[in-house]
Design an enzyme around this catalytic site. Structure first.
Site, PDB file in Angstrom:
ATOM      1  N   HIS A  74      51.977  32.249  31.563  1.00  0.00           N
ATOM      2  CA  HIS A  74      51.950  30.815  31.513  1.00  0.00           C
ATOM      3  C   HIS A  74      50.991  30.307  30.533  1.00  0.00           C
ATOM      4  O   HIS A  74      50.034  30.945  30.209  1.00  0.00           O
ATOM      5  CB  HIS A  74      51.601  30.286  32.974  1.00  0.00           C
ATOM      6  CG  HIS A  74      52.665  30.718  34.158  1.00  0.00           C
ATOM      7  ND1 HIS A  74      53.855  29.964  34.353  1.00  0.00           N
ATOM      8  CD2 HIS A  74      52.609  31.621  34.929  1.00  0.00           C
ATOM      9  CE1 HIS A  74      54.514  30.365  35.318  1.00  0.00           C
ATOM     10  NE2 HIS A  74      53.817  31.393  35.897  1.00  0.00           N
TER      11      HIS A  74
ATOM     12  N   HIS B 140      52.648  30.732  41.147  1.00  0.00           N
ATOM     13  CA  HIS B 140      51.585  31.612  41.603  1.00  0.00           C
ATOM     14  C   HIS B 140      50.334  30.466  41.793  1.00  0.00           C
ATOM     15  O   HIS B 140      49.660  30.569  42.855  1.00  0.00           O
ATOM     16  CB  HIS B 140      51.132  32.524  40.838  1.00  0.00           C
ATOM     17  CG  HIS B 140      51.796  33.931  40.801  1.00  0.00           C
ATOM     18  ND1 HIS B 140      53.294  33.893  40.529  1.00  0.00           N
ATOM     19  CD2 HIS B 140      51.482  35.129  41.538  1.00  0.00           C
ATOM     20  CE1 HIS B 140      53.843  35.163  40.856  1.00  0.00           C
ATOM     21  NE2 HIS B 140      52.742  35.623  41.374  1.00  0.00           N
TER      22      HIS B 140
END
Length: 266
Positions: A231, A189
């Site tokens: 993440h 992303h």
């Protein structure tokens, strides 16, 4: 009063007394022999040859053990950075669960997550390419599609090489995941947000408020990856940097009617 002869005879005639004296004498003999052997063993263990062998066996350590006992400065720095990264990622994961400190904002963060997903972007780009009626517009949109596909390929390759697991506080409820998405490094992303935002700012004519919104969107998408616990911080930072480099690669490999005339005729 018994005579001495009778008492000596009785004593010598009693077998129990004789056995008791024999057993006592044998114990004394065993103790004496053990006491004589103990100094010999101590002398053997304290001998210079034995000390030399023991010291040489302690000095001749394997190289791997020596490396573990004497870690390099780079190894210590990397381990410290990893510890800070894990701690900061867990601290910033305020939307990782419903019970987190910002758990109520988790649905909104998931909408931001979908806005940076690859499938909506590829589908929307293909639709715009189909509806476009100008050659200049088709060229820009075609290169955007090429950039999105290149991003998916490069991120999948890096994730497959590094194979870093996602944070332990992550909840695997992401939208449309694939096999390689179980790995964390880098953030796809973040790479996509950085690349698409830079592409739009350089190739689309946008008003100033829209340009600001594009930059804020890229930052929010990258930040949401840590807030959702998807993440670590280093995954997002490297992904953002990688996205900028991918845009430079797209600019270098720019598809034009001069390079691919057959494709543009179609």
């Amino acid at each position: 009063m018994p005579s001495p002869r009778i008492s000596r005879a009785a004593t010598s005639g009693n077998p129990n007394n004789a056995n008791g004296r024999f057993e006592f004498m044998s114990l004394l003999t065993n103790k004496t022999s053990l006491s004589e052997q103990a100094p010999a063993r101590l002398r053997t263990s304290d001998s210079p040859v034995h000390r030399k062998d023991s010291s040489s066996s302690q000095q001749q350590l394997p190289e791997e053990d020596c490396m573990k006992l004497n870690p390099s400065f780079l190894g210590i720095a990397l381990r410290s950075l990893l510890a800070v990264d894990l701690w900061l990622s867990k601290t910033m994961g305020v939307c990782a669960r419903e019970g987190s400190s910002w758990g109520s904002a988790r649905p909104m963060m998931k909408l931001v997550e979908i806005s940076g997903h690859g499938i909506p972007w590829i589908a929307g780009t293909m639709y715009c390419l189909y509806k476009s009626d100008s050659s200049a517009g088709r060229e820009v949109i075609l290169n955007l599609l090429f950039a999105l596909l290149l991003d998916i390929l490069l991120v999948a390759v890096v994730k497959g090489i590094v194979k870093r697991r996602r944070p332990i506080h992550n909840r695997m409820d992401m939208f449309a995941t694939f096999s390689v998405d179980k790995y964390s490094f880098p953030s796809g992303h973040a790479t996509r947000a950085a690349m698409v935002s830079r592409f739009m700012l350089n190739h689309l004519v946008l008003a100033v408020p829209v340009r600001i919104l594009v930059m804020l969107w890229a930052i929010v998408v990258s930040l949401s990856r840590v807030m959702l616990g998807r993440h670590n911080v280093t995954d997002v930072l490297f992904g953002f940097f990688m996205g900028h480099m991918q845009y430079s690669l797209v600019e270098y490999l720019w598809l034009s009617p001069n390079t691919l005339p057959a494709l543009f005729k179609i």
